[in-house]
Write a protein that holds these residues in place. Structure first.
Motif, PDB file in Angstrom:
ATOM      1  N   ARG A  50       0.810  -1.215   0.000  1.00 52.32           N
ATOM      2  CA  ARG A  50       0.000   0.000   0.000  1.00 52.32           C
ATOM      3  C   ARG A  50       0.845   1.267   0.000  1.00 52.32           C
ATOM      4  NH1 ARG A  50      -5.467  -1.060   3.283  1.00 52.32           N
ATOM      5  NH2 ARG A  50      -5.838  -3.137   2.491  1.00 52.32           N
ATOM      6  N   ALA A  51       2.086   1.179   0.401  1.00 49.98           N
ATOM      7  CA  ALA A  51       2.942   2.363   0.428  1.00 49.98           C
ATOM      8  C   ALA A  51       3.189   2.911  -0.976  1.00 49.98           C
ATOM      9  CB  ALA A  51       4.278   2.029   1.099  1.00 49.98           C
ATOM     10  N   THR A  52       3.078   2.059  -1.982  1.00 54.12           N
ATOM     11  CA  THR A  52       3.300   2.544  -3.347  1.00 54.12           C
ATOM     12  C   THR A  52       2.151   3.428  -3.822  1.00 54.12           C
ATOM     13  OG1 THR A  52       2.300   0.557  -4.288  1.00 54.12           O
ATOM     14  CG2 THR A  52       4.695   0.538  -3.977  1.00 54.12           C
ATOM     15  N   ARG A  53       1.013   3.368  -3.157  1.00 55.00           N
ATOM     16  CA  ARG A  53      -0.130   4.190  -3.540  1.00 55.00           C
ATOM     17  C   ARG A  53      -0.067   5.589  -2.945  1.00 55.00           C
ATOM     18  NH1 ARG A  53      -4.353  -0.391  -2.037  1.00 55.00           N
ATOM     19  NH2 ARG A  53      -3.623  -1.960  -3.485  1.00 55.00           N
ATOM     20  N   LEU A  54       0.822   5.788  -1.979  1.00 56.01           N
ATOM     21  CA  LEU A  54       0.934   7.085  -1.336  1.00 56.01           C
ATOM     22  C   LEU A  54       1.764   8.041  -2.194  1.00 56.01           C
ATOM     23  CD1 LEU A  54       1.662   5.925   2.312  1.00 56.01           C
ATOM     24  CD2 LEU A  54      -0.502   6.695   1.366  1.00 56.01           C
ATOM     25  N   ARG A  55       1.453   9.296  -2.075  1.00 57.46           N
ATOM     26  CA  ARG A  55       2.219  10.319  -2.793  1.00 57.46           C
ATOM     27  C   ARG A  55       3.588  10.429  -2.145  1.00 57.46           C
ATOM     28  NH1 ARG A  55       0.281  16.470  -3.980  1.00 57.46           N
ATOM     29  NH2 ARG A  55       2.260  17.172  -4.825  1.00 57.46           N
ATOM     30  N   PRO A  56       4.633  10.556  -2.945  1.00 58.52           N
ATOM     31  CA  PRO A  56       5.969  10.709  -2.357  1.00 58.52           C
ATOM     32  C   PRO A  56       6.082  12.042  -1.623  1.00 58.52           C
ATOM     33  CG  PRO A  56       6.067  10.943  -4.737  1.00 58.52           C
ATOM     34  CD  PRO A  56       4.679  10.526  -4.405  1.00 58.52           C
ATOM     35  N   ALA A  57       7.010  12.113  -0.691  1.00 61.62           N
ATOM     36  CA  ALA A  57       7.206  13.329   0.080  1.00 61.62           C
ATOM     37  C   ALA A  57       7.668  14.466  -0.839  1.00 61.62           C
ATOM     38  CB  ALA A  57       8.245  13.089   1.164  1.00 61.62           C
ATOM     39  N   LEU A  58       7.196  15.664  -0.528  1.00 60.49           N
ATOM     40  CA  LEU A  58       7.610  16.821  -1.311  1.00 60.49           C
ATOM     41  C   LEU A  58       9.000  17.245  -0.871  1.00 60.49           C
ATOM     42  CD1 LEU A  58       4.270  18.822  -1.201  1.00 60.49           C
ATOM     43  CD2 LEU A  58       5.126  17.402  -3.039  1.00 60.49           C
ATOM     44  N   ARG A  59       9.830  17.561  -1.827  1.00 57.39           N
ATOM     45  CA  ARG A  59      11.194  17.981  -1.530  1.00 57.39           C
ATOM     46  C   ARG A  59      11.371  19.412  -2.023  1.00 57.39           C
ATOM     47  NH1 ARG A  59      11.556  12.584  -2.374  1.00 57.39           N
ATOM     48  NH2 ARG A  59      12.858  11.415  -0.957  1.00 57.39           N
ATOM     49  N   PRO A  60      11.817  20.296  -1.136  1.00 57.41           N
ATOM     50  CA  PRO A  60      12.020  21.666  -1.572  1.00 57.41           C
ATOM     51  C   PRO A  60      13.183  21.758  -2.564  1.00 57.41           C
ATOM     52  CG  PRO A  60      12.788  21.369   0.673  1.00 57.41           C
ATOM     53  CD  PRO A  60      12.126  20.092   0.258  1.00 57.41           C
ATOM     54  N   GLY A  61      13.061  22.661  -3.475  1.00 58.27           N
ATOM     55  CA  GLY A  61      14.102  22.863  -4.467  1.00 58.27           C
ATOM     56  C   GLY A  61      13.675  23.953  -5.428  1.00 58.27           C
ATOM     57  N   PRO A  62      14.410  24.114  -6.503  1.00 53.93           N
ATOM     58  CA  PRO A  62      14.042  25.136  -7.478  1.00 53.93           C
ATOM     59  C   PRO A  62      12.652  24.858  -8.048  1.00 53.93           C
ATOM     60  CG  PRO A  62      16.209  24.217  -7.978  1.00 53.93           C
ATOM     61  CD  PRO A  62      15.625  23.414  -6.870  1.00 53.93           C
ATOM     62  N   ASP A  63      11.819  25.852  -8.080  1.00 56.60           N
ATOM     63  CA  ASP A  63      10.457  25.764  -8.600  1.00 56.60           C
ATOM     64  C   ASP A  63       9.601  24.735  -7.861  1.00 56.60           C
ATOM     65  OD1 ASP A  63      10.903  27.744 -10.525  1.00 56.60           O
ATOM     66  OD2 ASP A  63      11.699  26.280 -11.939  1.00 56.60           O
TER      67      ASP A  63
END
Length: 72
Positions: A50-63
């Motif tokens: 079920r972990a594959t159905r979750l949205r990946p964590a957002l990573r700060p960066g350019p844009d």
């Protein structure tokens, strides 16, 4: 639950109630174990993880503010 018959002896009401309580407790435990085994579903694989159905964590960066709304 199937009917229970006393085949031998003359149990008093307290003895009969004790036996029935033990039988019901064992039946409930067996049913709970069967349901837990059915929910477990076996080991996690890429198909049932079920972990594959979750949205990946957002990573700060350019844009990052712009790409945060993109579907992954």
């Amino acid at each position: 639950m199937a009917p229970i018959q006393v085949l031998h002896g003359q149990p008093n009401p307290e003895e009969l109630a004790t036996v029935l309580a033990v039988v019901q407790a064992r039946a409930a435990a067996a049913q709970a174990a069967a349901q837990a085994a059915g929910r477990a579903g076996g080991p996690a694989t890429p198909w049932n993880d079920r972990a594959t159905r979750l949205r990946p964590a957002l990573r700060p960066g350019p844009d990052a503010w712009r790409t945060s709304a993109w579907a992954h």
